[in-house]
Design an enzyme around this catalytic site. Structure first.
Site, mmCIF file in Angstrom:
data_model
loop_
_atom_site.group_PDB
_atom_site.id
_atom_site.type_symbol
_atom_site.label_atom_id
_atom_site.label_comp_id
_atom_site.label_asym_id
_atom_site.label_seq_id
_atom_site.Cartn_x
_atom_site.Cartn_y
_atom_site.Cartn_z
ATOM 1 N N ARG A 127 1.999 -5.119 6.047
ATOM 2 C CA ARG A 127 1.274 -3.964 5.203
ATOM 3 C C ARG A 127 1.968 -2.838 5.320
ATOM 4 O O ARG A 127 2.354 -2.352 6.498
ATOM 5 C CB ARG A 127 -0.174 -3.924 5.756
ATOM 6 C CG ARG A 127 -0.657 -2.895 5.154
ATOM 7 C CD ARG A 127 -2.361 -2.679 5.297
ATOM 8 N NE ARG A 127 -2.871 -1.754 4.485
ATOM 9 C CZ ARG A 127 -4.149 -1.870 3.943
ATOM 10 N NH1 ARG A 127 -4.936 -2.728 4.310
ATOM 11 N NH2 ARG A 127 -4.525 -1.042 3.192
ATOM 12 N N ASN A 145 -10.283 -3.176 -6.737
ATOM 13 C CA ASN A 145 -9.511 -2.103 -7.535
ATOM 14 C C ASN A 145 -9.900 -2.099 -9.242
ATOM 15 O O ASN A 145 -9.665 -0.775 -9.654
ATOM 16 C CB ASN A 145 -7.878 -2.720 -7.829
ATOM 17 C CG ASN A 145 -7.147 -2.497 -6.425
ATOM 18 O OD1 ASN A 145 -6.168 -3.119 -6.377
ATOM 19 N ND2 ASN A 145 -7.540 -1.534 -5.762
ATOM 20 N N ASP A 188 0.633 -1.186 0.134
ATOM 21 C CA ASP A 188 -0.026 -0.108 -0.047
ATOM 22 C C ASP A 188 0.929 1.515 -0.068
ATOM 23 O O ASP A 188 1.848 1.180 0.577
ATOM 24 C CB ASP A 188 -0.897 -0.068 1.244
ATOM 25 C CG ASP A 188 -1.991 0.929 0.932
ATOM 26 O OD1 ASP A 188 -2.196 1.310 0.044
ATOM 27 O OD2 ASP A 188 -2.713 1.197 2.040
ATOM 28 N N GLY A 189 0.433 2.232 -0.531
ATOM 29 C CA GLY A 189 0.942 3.565 -0.587
ATOM 30 C C GLY A 189 1.529 4.080 -1.588
ATOM 31 O O GLY A 189 2.241 5.260 -1.874
HETATM 32 C C1 FPP Z 1 -1.825 0.351 -3.472
HETATM 33 O O1 FPP Z 1 -1.468 1.381 -3.576
HETATM 34 C C2 FPP Z 1 -1.355 -0.475 -4.334
HETATM 35 C C3 FPP Z 1 -2.087 -1.242 -5.520
HETATM 36 C C4 FPP Z 1 -3.524 -1.016 -5.692
HETATM 37 C C5 FPP Z 1 -1.343 -1.927 -6.594
HETATM 38 C C6 FPP Z 1 -0.148 -2.636 -6.261
HETATM 39 C C7 FPP Z 1 0.592 -2.741 -7.484
HETATM 40 C C8 FPP Z 1 1.898 -2.529 -7.659
HETATM 41 C C9 FPP Z 1 2.867 -2.676 -6.369
HETATM 42 C C10 FPP Z 1 2.984 -2.393 -8.981
HETATM 43 C C11 FPP Z 1 2.432 -3.389 -9.896
HETATM 44 C C12 FPP Z 1 2.586 -4.981 -9.429
HETATM 45 C C13 FPP Z 1 3.249 -5.719 -9.941
HETATM 46 C C14 FPP Z 1 3.573 -7.193 -9.343
HETATM 47 C C15 FPP Z 1 4.106 -5.347 -11.057
HETATM 48 P P1 FPP Z 1 -2.660 2.626 -3.533
HETATM 49 O O2 FPP Z 1 -2.559 2.978 -4.895
HETATM 50 O O3 FPP Z 1 -3.847 2.440 -2.877
HETATM 51 O O4 FPP Z 1 -2.012 3.738 -2.726
HETATM 52 P P2 FPP Z 1 -2.564 4.963 -1.789
HETATM 53 O O5 FPP Z 1 -3.204 4.079 -0.905
HETATM 54 O O6 FPP Z 1 -1.489 5.681 -1.366
HETATM 55 O O7 FPP Z 1 -3.424 5.754 -2.697
#
Ligand code: FPP
Length: 246
Positions: free
Chosen positions: A194, A74, A26-27
């Site tokens: 997390r 998502n 996350d983040g």
């Molecule tokens: C959460 O951060 C992250 C995700 C929804 C996607 C995770 C994806 C990756 C780390 C990259 C792609 C993965 C691979 C395996 C290539 P957020 O967008 O919710 O962050 P925020 O809470 O700060 O908005």
């Protein structure tokens, strides 16, 4: 905020290394926002953290790593962000295949994989098949994954077997439910990490996390490096897992 300099991984005490680490990454969005960058840039940097985590797990002797790359929820994000994540995933699969072979890493995936775009599914199936014989380490990508969806699927599957007369209702126990999850052969996570400070499970591995140790760090996922993983593993080594016993 600057990316922390990689530090050498301290050697964990014998027996204290988790066999399976699961991560809620996350983040990414906040990391990008703090730099005035589009959210997609945060995901790009986050993909780099996934690469680092795979290598660090191998080094620490962690056999299974599950990362929550895309949840069922998502899909409701803005279309350009979903597209950016799908493209990133495709790129990751293409560029990492060589690393998987070099490091003898098997790739698996859990989730409603049929939701993924055809091109992603093609790439995913290709890499999974090409690496299925490796036994040293396993990377599990949770894609279009939801814990409740997974449990509901298992319930539906069991109901079908009962209806078909091949299963007695009384035979439905914990093992039967586990056997109908996405990856019944993978042991439950020992440690769930997390990032970015939120104290939530967010529909991740609801069944499998029953006895996992939880570790939450304020570090945003794009800043998560070997040093942060080693810290989490070190903390895990200090915990006393009792599995409901005294
Ligand atoms: C959460 O951060 C992250 C995700 C929804 C996607 C995770 C994806 C990756 C780390 C990259 C792609 C993965 C691979 C395996 C290539 P957020 O967008 O919710 O962050 P925020 O809470 O700060 O908005």
């Amino acid at each position: 905020m600057t990316t922390p300099t990689p530090q050498p991984i301290p050697a964990p005490s014998p027996g204290a290394v988790p066999a399976h680490v699961a991560i809620i990454m996350d983040g990414n969005g906040r990391w990008a926002q703090q730099r005035g960058l589009p959210r997609a840039k945060g995901h790009e940097k986050g993909a780099e953290s996934v690469r680092v985590a795979i290598k660090a797990c191998k080094k620490l002797g962690i056999k299974y790593l599950t990362v929550y790359a895309f949840s069922v929820e998502n899909w409701n994000r803005p279309k350009p962000e979903v597209e950016a994540l799908m493209n990133l995933l495709k790129k990751f699969l293409r560029t990492e295949e060589r690393e998987f072979h070099e490091n003898r890493i098997r790739l698996r995936a859990i989730g409603r994989l049929s939701d993924l775009p055809k091109s992603v599914r093609r790439e995913l199936n290709h890499v999974m098949q090409a690496t299925e014989h490796y036994k040293d380490a396993t990377l599990i990508l949770a894609l279009s994954y939801g814990g409740r969806t997974e449990i509901a699927n298992a319930a539906r599957e069991l109901a079908r077997k009962v209806k078909a007369g091949i299963l007695e209702p009384d035979a439905i126990d914990e093992a039967a439910i586990t056997a109908n999850l996405y990856a019944p052969d993978i042991p439950d996570p020992d440690l769930m990490i997390r990032t970015s400070g939120e104290m939530r499970i967010s529909n991740f591995l609801l069944w499998q996390l029953s006895y996992a140790e939880l570790y939450v760090t304020d570090t945003l996922w794009p800043d998560f490096r070997e040093e942060q993983l080693a810290k989490a593993v070190e903390e895990y080594g200090r915990r006393h897992r009792r599995f409901g016993l005294v």
